[in-house]
Design a protein around this motif. Structure first.
Motif, PDB file in Angstrom:
ATOM      1  N   PRO A 294     -10.772  16.265   8.585  1.00 23.78           N
ATOM      2  CA  PRO A 294     -11.908  16.185   7.824  1.00 23.78           C
ATOM      3  C   PRO A 294     -13.315  16.137   8.537  1.00 23.78           C
ATOM      4  CG  PRO A 294     -10.334  15.100   6.665  1.00 23.78           C
ATOM      5  CD  PRO A 294      -9.594  15.518   8.124  1.00 23.78           C
ATOM      6  N   LEU A 295     -14.421  16.973   8.192  1.00 20.95           N
ATOM      7  CA  LEU A 295     -15.546  16.869   9.118  1.00 20.95           C
ATOM      8  C   LEU A 295     -16.777  16.546   8.026  1.00 20.95           C
ATOM      9  CD1 LEU A 295     -15.352  19.732  11.780  1.00 20.95           C
ATOM     10  CD2 LEU A 295     -14.996  17.219  12.032  1.00 20.95           C
ATOM     11  N   PHE A 296     -17.450  15.614   8.192  1.00 19.14           N
ATOM     12  CA  PHE A 296     -18.548  15.145   7.470  1.00 19.14           C
ATOM     13  C   PHE A 296     -19.946  14.844   8.097  1.00 19.14           C
ATOM     14  CE2 PHE A 296     -20.113  11.445   4.611  1.00 19.14           C
ATOM     15  CZ  PHE A 296     -21.198  12.290   4.110  1.00 19.14           C
ATOM     16  N   GLY A 297     -20.943  15.811   7.874  1.00 13.19           N
ATOM     17  CA  GLY A 297     -22.215  15.901   8.409  1.00 13.19           C
ATOM     18  C   GLY A 297     -23.154  15.438   7.498  1.00 13.19           C
ATOM     19  N   ILE A 298     -24.139  14.459   8.107  1.00 12.37           N
ATOM     20  CA  ILE A 298     -25.447  14.121   7.322  1.00 12.37           C
ATOM     21  C   ILE A 298     -26.617  14.614   7.988  1.00 12.37           C
ATOM     22  CG2 ILE A 298     -26.793  12.044   6.721  1.00 12.37           C
ATOM     23  CD1 ILE A 298     -24.147  10.573   5.712  1.00 12.37           C
ATOM     24  N   CYS A 299     -27.663  15.062   7.281  1.00 10.85           N
ATOM     25  CA  CYS A 299     -28.766  15.665   7.885  1.00 10.85           C
ATOM     26  C   CYS A 299     -28.748  16.520   8.983  1.00 10.85           C
ATOM     27  CB  CYS A 299     -29.848  14.240   8.006  1.00 10.85           C
ATOM     28  SG  CYS A 299     -31.581  14.601   8.096  1.00 10.85           S
ATOM     29  N   LEU A 300     -29.083  16.003  10.228  1.00 11.73           N
ATOM     30  CA  LEU A 300     -28.986  16.998  11.398  1.00 11.73           C
ATOM     31  C   LEU A 300     -27.630  17.189  11.592  1.00 11.73           C
ATOM     32  CD1 LEU A 300     -30.581  17.912  14.073  1.00 11.73           C
ATOM     33  CD2 LEU A 300     -29.490  16.114  15.341  1.00 11.73           C
ATOM     34  N   GLY A 301     -26.584  16.192  11.148  1.00  8.34           N
ATOM     35  CA  GLY A 301     -25.168  16.747  11.417  1.00  8.34           C
ATOM     36  C   GLY A 301     -24.730  17.652  10.467  1.00  8.34           C
ATOM     37  N   HIS A 302     -25.352  17.826   9.305  1.00  9.73           N
ATOM     38  CA  HIS A 302     -24.946  18.593   8.285  1.00  9.73           C
ATOM     39  C   HIS A 302     -25.744  19.883   8.893  1.00  9.73           C
ATOM     40  CE1 HIS A 302     -26.175  21.127   4.442  1.00  9.73           C
ATOM     41  NE2 HIS A 302     -27.548  21.129   5.169  1.00  9.73           N
ATOM     42  N   GLN A 303     -26.735  20.089   9.190  1.00  6.49           N
ATOM     43  CA  GLN A 303     -27.131  21.253   9.890  1.00  6.49           C
ATOM     44  C   GLN A 303     -26.595  21.975  11.097  1.00  6.49           C
ATOM     45  OE1 GLN A 303     -31.366  19.669  10.764  1.00  6.49           O
ATOM     46  NE2 GLN A 303     -32.139  19.956   8.615  1.00  6.49           N
ATOM     47  N   ILE A 304     -25.999  20.911  12.095  1.00  5.86           N
ATOM     48  CA  ILE A 304     -25.264  21.513  13.166  1.00  5.86           C
ATOM     49  C   ILE A 304     -23.845  22.140  12.580  1.00  5.86           C
ATOM     50  CG2 ILE A 304     -23.830  20.492  14.844  1.00  5.86           C
ATOM     51  CD1 ILE A 304     -25.980  18.485  15.788  1.00  5.86           C
ATOM     52  N   LEU A 305     -23.405  21.620  11.544  1.00  3.28           N
ATOM     53  CA  LEU A 305     -22.212  21.938  11.024  1.00  3.28           C
ATOM     54  C   LEU A 305     -22.362  23.530  10.465  1.00  3.28           C
ATOM     55  CD1 LEU A 305     -20.349  19.068   9.002  1.00  3.28           C
ATOM     56  CD2 LEU A 305     -19.720  19.989  11.056  1.00  3.28           C
ATOM     57  N   GLY A 306     -23.396  23.507   9.840  1.00  7.73           N
ATOM     58  CA  GLY A 306     -24.089  24.930   9.096  1.00  7.73           C
ATOM     59  C   GLY A 306     -24.112  26.054  10.468  1.00  7.73           C
ATOM     60  N   ILE A 307     -24.818  25.534  11.485  1.00  8.90           N
ATOM     61  CA  ILE A 307     -25.143  26.398  12.461  1.00  8.90           C
ATOM     62  C   ILE A 307     -23.583  26.876  13.109  1.00  8.90           C
ATOM     63  CG2 ILE A 307     -25.867  26.572  14.748  1.00  8.90           C
ATOM     64  CD1 ILE A 307     -28.154  24.760  13.906  1.00  8.90           C
ATOM     65  N   ALA A 308     -22.665  25.794  13.122  1.00  7.21           N
ATOM     66  CA  ALA A 308     -21.368  26.100  13.943  1.00  7.21           C
ATOM     67  C   ALA A 308     -20.503  27.035  13.169  1.00  7.21           C
ATOM     68  CB  ALA A 308     -20.578  25.054  13.831  1.00  7.21           C
ATOM     69  N   LEU A 309     -20.945  27.358  11.671  1.00  5.56           N
ATOM     70  CA  LEU A 309     -20.255  28.055  10.785  1.00  5.56           C
ATOM     71  C   LEU A 309     -20.991  29.471  10.689  1.00  5.56           C
ATOM     72  CD1 LEU A 309     -19.357  25.487   7.953  1.00  5.56           C
ATOM     73  CD2 LEU A 309     -17.725  26.921   9.573  1.00  5.56           C
ATOM     74  N   GLY A 310     -21.941  29.732  11.619  1.00  2.00           N
ATOM     75  CA  GLY A 310     -22.634  31.046  11.689  1.00  2.00           C
ATOM     76  C   GLY A 310     -23.915  31.118  11.001  1.00  2.00           C
ATOM     77  N   GLY A 311     -24.369  29.817  10.425  1.00  2.00           N
ATOM     78  CA  GLY A 311     -25.925  29.703   9.817  1.00  2.00           C
ATOM     79  C   GLY A 311     -26.931  29.647  10.828  1.00  2.00           C
ATOM     80  N   LYS A 312     -28.068  29.975  10.353  1.00  2.94           N
ATOM     81  CA  LYS A 312     -29.344  29.560  11.143  1.00  2.94           C
ATOM     82  C   LYS A 312     -30.305  28.597  10.368  1.00  2.94           C
ATOM     83  CE  LYS A 312     -29.308  34.383  13.137  1.00  2.94           C
ATOM     84  NZ  LYS A 312     -30.102  35.773  12.936  1.00  2.94           N
ATOM     85  N   THR A 313     -31.250  28.022  11.228  1.00  7.74           N
ATOM     86  CA  THR A 313     -31.894  27.036  10.623  1.00  7.74           C
ATOM     87  C   THR A 313     -33.415  27.390  10.899  1.00  7.74           C
ATOM     88  OG1 THR A 313     -32.088  25.874  12.725  1.00  7.74           O
ATOM     89  CG2 THR A 313     -30.434  25.126  11.016  1.00  7.74           C
ATOM     90  N   PHE A 314     -34.209  26.734  10.047  1.00  5.64           N
ATOM     91  CA  PHE A 314     -35.693  27.151  10.187  1.00  5.64           C
ATOM     92  C   PHE A 314     -36.576  25.876  10.061  1.00  5.64           C
ATOM     93  CE2 PHE A 314     -34.711  27.655   5.571  1.00  5.64           C
ATOM     94  CZ  PHE A 314     -35.965  26.991   5.133  1.00  5.64           C
ATOM     95  N   LYS A 315     -37.697  25.896  10.416  1.00  2.00           N
ATOM     96  CA  LYS A 315     -38.859  24.699  10.308  1.00  2.00           C
ATOM     97  C   LYS A 315     -39.415  24.792   9.167  1.00  2.00           C
ATOM     98  CE  LYS A 315     -41.939  21.889  13.224  1.00  2.00           C
ATOM     99  NZ  LYS A 315     -42.561  21.350  11.861  1.00  2.00           N
ATOM    100  N   LEU A 316     -39.234  23.490   8.258  1.00  2.00           N
ATOM    101  CA  LEU A 316     -39.977  23.689   6.954  1.00  2.00           C
ATOM    102  C   LEU A 316     -41.628  23.361   7.317  1.00  2.00           C
ATOM    103  CD1 LEU A 316     -37.540  21.083   5.269  1.00  2.00           C
ATOM    104  CD2 LEU A 316     -38.061  23.620   4.489  1.00  2.00           C
ATOM    105  N   ASP A 317     -42.288  23.852   6.412  1.00  2.00           N
ATOM    106  CA  ASP A 317     -43.830  23.638   6.521  1.00  2.00           C
ATOM    107  C   ASP A 317     -44.118  22.245   6.908  1.00  2.00           C
ATOM    108  OD1 ASP A 317     -44.074  26.332   6.299  1.00  2.00           O
ATOM    109  OD2 ASP A 317     -44.672  26.375   4.175  1.00  2.00           O
ATOM    110  N   TYR A 318     -43.533  21.295   5.882  1.00  2.00           N
ATOM    111  CA  TYR A 318     -44.155  19.832   6.115  1.00  2.00           C
ATOM    112  C   TYR A 318     -42.791  19.053   5.808  1.00  2.00           C
ATOM    113  CZ  TYR A 318     -44.925  20.992   1.106  1.00  2.00           C
ATOM    114  OH  TYR A 318     -44.889  21.427  -0.039  1.00  2.00           O
ATOM    115  N   GLY A 319     -41.889  19.450   5.924  1.00  2.00           N
ATOM    116  CA  GLY A 319     -40.495  18.657   5.632  1.00  2.00           C
ATOM    117  C   GLY A 319     -40.380  17.995   4.398  1.00  2.00           C
TER     118      GLY A 319
END
Length: 384
Positions: free
Chosen positions: A267-292
């Motif tokens: 089992p792998l569990f990611g929060i915040c940056l960890g969630h984004q890293i898991l998403g990228i590892a699964l083939g996803g891409k990230t983008f910068k929000l305008d103001y977060g």
């Protein structure tokens, strides 16, 4: 233009907008990305949250520091923000837990503060123009033109890997509970602790405490740990923590996530940056929000399920980049429909964009820790 008094300070944004105010904390000049947090409470946790590393944080609540600073609520050993921007701060705090005023604590922790500016106008500007680099200065010897010249050379948060600045340099073991009643140990079916390895991208103390409350004992490893190091602890679950900066630049963490997903069924569990890293590892891409998204009342959910959440991030997963044959989107931020939760369809891997440990914030999302533990319990039974 130069500052005209010993107590003056200025906030200058990269687009040339500037605000004149007054100095508190230490005097000096600090550069960083200017962002804003809409929470009414939790300023101490925000200032010590490693996810804010390298930023100048604006608090939208008009007066900060009313309850002072105590010795229990820090999320890390050191302050994480570079500077703080407020409308007003409390000179004389009132709370039985208070050990310092916010001004005295800023001087102790080397934090530059500015107050007396129109934070409403600043936030409206950031919402319309986007988060941007800025500088707070209380140095009377530096002109606005000189500050602008230095600011023009400051790096953008996009593409910046800040994880190495905040991650632990050596592994450590954690089995401590919080003293807060809500965080006491929860009774699970198994009384034998679950062995978890946590990858520290900038982990918050309260997240570790919440994992312990859910019957986990944790070996915390540096962000650059490889799969051999991780697996040497024979973990029953692996946790990818929150952290600062651009997730796409955390190459070692992404590589680790890919190897774990491909070669393991833990089992792998990611929060915040960890969630984004898991998403990228699964083939996803990230983008910068305008103001977060930074605050305590962000609604997240899908298919009629709603959680009010605590958030702190400037990047998000691009939902169009996620392969629906592999990944299910389990939660959306209901303000702007960005991805707030993902789960693999055929492996015990999931992540959420927000902070479910409720420090600071609501308790709605605490069940995600229970899900992590349940996945470890299922694996434990299948192995036996």
């Amino acid at each position: 233009m130069k500052l005209d008094s010993q107590n003056s300070a200025v906030l200058l944004l990269s687009d040339g907008t500037f605000f004149e105010g007054l100095s508190f904390g230490i005097k000096g000049t600090v550069f960083g990305e200017v962002v804003f947090n809409t929470g009414i409470t939790g300023y101490q946790e925000v200032i010590t949250d490693p996810s804010y590393f390298g930023q100048l944080v604006t608090f939208t609540y008009p007066e900060i520091g009313n309850t002072g600073i105590n010795n229990e609520d820090n999320e890390s050993e050191n302050s994480s923000v570079k500077g703080v921007i407020v409308r007003q701060y409390a000179h004389s705090p009132s709370n039985w837990r208070s050990n310092f005023s916010i001004d005295d604590w800023f001087k102790k922790e080397n934090i530059v503060g500015i107050y007396g500016i129109d934070t409403r106008a600043l936030v409206r500007h950031l919402r319309s123009s986007g988060s941007m680099n800025g500088v707070i200065s209380s140095d009377a010897n530096i002109s606005i033109l000189e500050l602008q010249s230095q600011l023009d050379r400051h790096r953008s948060m996009a593409g910046m890997n800040l994880v190495d600045e905040v991650s632990t340099k050596k592994e450590f073991f954690w089995n401590n509970l919080s003293s807060v009643e809500f965080d006491q140990r929860i009774k699970h079916k198994s009384y034998k602790p679950y062995k978890v390895v946590a990858i520290d991208f900038g982990i918050k103390k309260s997240i570790l405490e919440r994992l312990v409350a859910h019957n986990c004992e944790i070996n915390v490893l540096p962000a650059n740990s490889d799969i051999n190091k991780v697996m040497s602890f024979n973990p029953e679950g692996i946790f990818f923590s929150n952290g600062p900066g651009d997730p796409a630049s955390v190459h070692e963490g992404i590589a680790l996530a890919k190897e774990l997903i491909i070669n393991q069924s833990i089992p792998l569990f990611g929060i915040c940056l960890g969630h984004q890293i898991l998403g990228i590892a699964l083939g996803g891409k990230t983008f910068k929000l305008d103001y977060g998204h930074r605050g305590l009342n962000h609604p997240c959910g899908i298919k009629g399920r709603l959680e009010i959440t605590s958030q702190n991030h400037g990047f998000a997963l691009d939902k169009s980049s996620l392969d629906k044959r592999i990944v299910e989107i389990t939660h959306l931020n209901l303000n702007d429909k960005t991805v707030a939760g993902i789960s693999m369809l055929d492996k015990p891997v999931f992540g959420i964009q927000y902070h479910p440990e409720a420090s600071p914030g609501p308790h709605d999302a605490d069940h995600h820790f229970n899900r992590f533990v349940s996945l470890m319990e299922q694996r434990r039974k299948s192995v036996v």
